[in-house]
Design an enzyme around this catalytic site. Structure first.
Site, PDB file in Angstrom:
ATOM      1  CG  ASP A  13      58.641  49.649  35.975  1.00  0.00           C
ATOM      2  OD1 ASP A  13      58.732  48.436  35.765  1.00  0.00           O
ATOM      3  OD2 ASP A  13      58.063  50.442  35.229  1.00  0.00           O
ATOM      4  CG  HIS A  43      60.091  41.505  37.705  1.00  0.00           C
ATOM      5  ND1 HIS A  43      59.316  42.237  38.545  1.00  0.00           N
ATOM      6  CD2 HIS A  43      59.321  40.519  37.237  1.00  0.00           C
ATOM      7  CE1 HIS A  43      58.126  41.713  38.584  1.00  0.00           C
ATOM      8  NE2 HIS A  43      58.091  40.670  37.795  1.00  0.00           N
TER       9      HIS A  43
HETATM   10  P1  GTP Z   1      57.633  45.595  37.765  1.00  0.00           P
HETATM   11  O1  GTP Z   1      57.024  44.289  38.112  1.00  0.00           O
HETATM   12  O2  GTP Z   1      57.549  45.907  36.319  1.00  0.00           O
HETATM   13  O3  GTP Z   1      57.007  46.670  38.578  1.00  0.00           O
HETATM   14  O4  GTP Z   1      59.246  45.577  37.997  1.00  0.00           O
HETATM   15  P2  GTP Z   1      60.268  45.799  39.194  1.00  0.00           P
HETATM   16  O5  GTP Z   1      59.594  46.407  40.353  1.00  0.00           O
HETATM   17  O6  GTP Z   1      60.922  44.515  39.420  1.00  0.00           O
HETATM   18  O7  GTP Z   1      61.342  46.867  38.706  1.00  0.00           O
HETATM   19  P3  GTP Z   1      62.238  46.942  37.370  1.00  0.00           P
HETATM   20  O8  GTP Z   1      63.152  45.791  37.362  1.00  0.00           O
HETATM   21  O9  GTP Z   1      61.399  47.165  36.195  1.00  0.00           O
HETATM   22  O10 GTP Z   1      63.015  48.323  37.595  1.00  0.00           O
HETATM   23  C1  GTP Z   1      63.894  48.511  38.572  1.00  0.00           C
HETATM   24  C2  GTP Z   1      65.238  48.959  38.021  1.00  0.00           C
HETATM   25  O11 GTP Z   1      65.974  49.460  39.071  1.00  0.00           O
HETATM   26  C3  GTP Z   1      66.090  47.850  37.449  1.00  0.00           C
HETATM   27  O12 GTP Z   1      66.874  48.366  36.420  1.00  0.00           O
HETATM   28  C4  GTP Z   1      66.985  47.431  38.625  1.00  0.00           C
HETATM   29  O13 GTP Z   1      68.213  46.862  38.277  1.00  0.00           O
HETATM   30  C5  GTP Z   1      67.182  48.735  39.294  1.00  0.00           C
HETATM   31  N1  GTP Z   1      67.324  48.697  40.765  1.00  0.00           N
HETATM   32  C6  GTP Z   1      66.554  48.015  41.643  1.00  0.00           C
HETATM   33  N2  GTP Z   1      66.908  48.314  42.899  1.00  0.00           N
HETATM   34  C7  GTP Z   1      67.905  49.231  42.817  1.00  0.00           C
HETATM   35  C8  GTP Z   1      68.671  49.966  43.783  1.00  0.00           C
HETATM   36  O14 GTP Z   1      68.474  49.857  44.989  1.00  0.00           O
HETATM   37  N3  GTP Z   1      69.616  50.836  43.295  1.00  0.00           N
HETATM   38  C9  GTP Z   1      69.852  51.000  41.963  1.00  0.00           C
HETATM   39  N4  GTP Z   1      70.783  51.859  41.589  1.00  0.00           N
HETATM   40  N5  GTP Z   1      69.146  50.334  41.040  1.00  0.00           N
HETATM   41  C10 GTP Z   1      68.182  49.467  41.454  1.00  0.00           C
HETATM   42 MG    MG Z   2      59.359  46.615  35.778  1.00  0.00          MG
END
Ligand code: GTP
Ligand code: MG
Length: 335
Positions: A13, A43
């Site tokens: 995440d 994601h």
């Molecule tokens: P996994 O494969 O489960 O590890 O997922 P992931 O690494 O793709 O991350 P995931 O989408 O579960 O969580 C990231 C969260 O942060 C999501 O809600 C995104 O929309 C949010 N997000 C990602 N990058 C940013 C950022 O730079 N700023 C903000 N405010 N939110 C972000």
């Molecule tokens: Mg995730």
């Protein structure tokens, strides 16, 4: 690029969805291929005002010209895949390797009944642990045995190998994070496989000499869902105050959180052979950075933090997330 691998540096995440979709738009890979465990990773991709929650379709889908592949190491749930292909309109450019093991309803039911997995380890109840163990027993069925998948079947290592051979850009999407790796994580509070860069390459059939860049993704703070140790964990009240409280994409559970951990970051760089670092959610820790798109416009405090990450790890911080949307990215790579 040409062959770039993206992996998580903490407990999953970290915002790999954001990063991978940004790179898919910017670097225009001919292929975006997913490694990792299976549909136990969620994601989130926020692109052009729309939010997508994905567990199977590669996040690179936002670029309509990239071919989307799922490597043989990944466990596939055909129902989840089919729903996500509809959601993203990607049926015509998605390929599943012949040898992906298939998660069946019985795997999910068995996991739900398994208190060791669901209560002690805190798994996602998506059937991956059971399916993976069936695969080790050589009993799990694979994609080529399922008629409903026939139109998507392909030889993923061959497609990827041919593209790399032609020096075309290939983006390799990892899931989960270094410290929930079965080998390198906080065992037994880990996922069902190794998920560091070499394992992700193995999942898609890429040898180590074919990789040009490994981007390890960190969040500006550390989060962890499920059980297991988390150093310097903050109380839920403190998280609310700081605006750091998150909820899991797959499970809906609140994520525990702690400040950025330099010791973990340094080790993740080593374990993954990282050549670059990406840091997401810079705007959550430094709200004045929200939506900033150039390095020069970032605040002094956030730049001091970035300098510290670089000096502690010895690896350049090249990509920064400044908001949830794919467009909210600072790119310092020398292209
Ligand atoms: P996994 O494969 O489960 O590890 O997922 P992931 O690494 O793709 O991350 P995931 O989408 O579960 O969580 C990231 C969260 O942060 C999501 O809600 C995104 O929309 C949010 N997000 C990602 N990058 C940013 C950022 O730079 N700023 C903000 N405010 N939110 C972000
Ligand atoms: Mg995730």
């Amino acid at each position: 690029m040409p062959c770039t691998v993206v992996v998580g540096g903490f407990f999953g995440d970290e915002g790999k969805g954001h990063l991978v979709s940004y790179l898919a738009m910017k670097d225009k890979p001919v292929i975006t291929v997913r490694g990792g465990v299976g549909p136990n990773a969620g994601h989130k991709v926020v692109f052009q005002g729309k939010t997508y929650g994905l567990r199977m379709v590669p996040c690179g889908f936002v670029n309509p010209s990239t071919r989307l592949l799922i490597g043989p190491g990944v466990l596939v749930n055909p129902k989840v895949l089919s729903e996500e292909m509809k959601l993203t309109g990607t049926e015509n450019r998605l390929g599943v390797d012949n040898q992906c093991a298939i998660i069946e309803d019985k795997h999910i039911e068995e996991e739900k009944r398994n208190a060791h997995l669901t209560t002690k380890i805190g798994t996602t109840k998506t059937g991956v642990g059971i399916c993976q163990s069936e695969r080790v027993y050589r009993r799990a069925k694979v994609a080529r045995e399922f008629p409903e998948l026939s139109r998507y079947l392909t030889d993923v290592p061959l497609e990827v190998g041919e593209a790399i051979g032609k020096k075309e850009n290939v983006l390799v999407e990892g899931t989960q994070g270094t410290y929930i790796s079965l080998y390198h994580g906080t065992y037994p509070y880990v996922t069902a496989k190794d998920v560091c860069s070499s394992a992700i390459c193995s999942d898609v059939g890429i040898g180590p000499t074919a990789v040009d860049d490994v981007v390890v993704v960190f969040k500006a703070f550390v989060t962890r869902v499920g059980e297991g140790p988390l150093e310097n964990q903050l109380s839920e009240e403190e998280l609310r105050k700081r605006g750091w409280l998150e909820f899991g994409t797959v499970t809906g559970r609140p994520r525990r959180a702690a400040p950025f951990d330099f010791k973990l970051a340094k080790r993740a760089v080593m374990l993954n052979g990282a050549t670059q670092i990406a840091i997401t959610k810079l705007d959550i820790v430094y709200p004045e950075c929200n939506g900033v798109k150039s390095f020069e416009k970032l605040s002094d405090a956030s730049r001091r933090f970035i300098d510290e990450v670089e000096s502690e790890t010895g690896v350049p911080v090249t990509l920064l997330g400044t908001g949830p949307s794919v467009e909210d990215t600072v790119d310092r790579r020398k292209l």
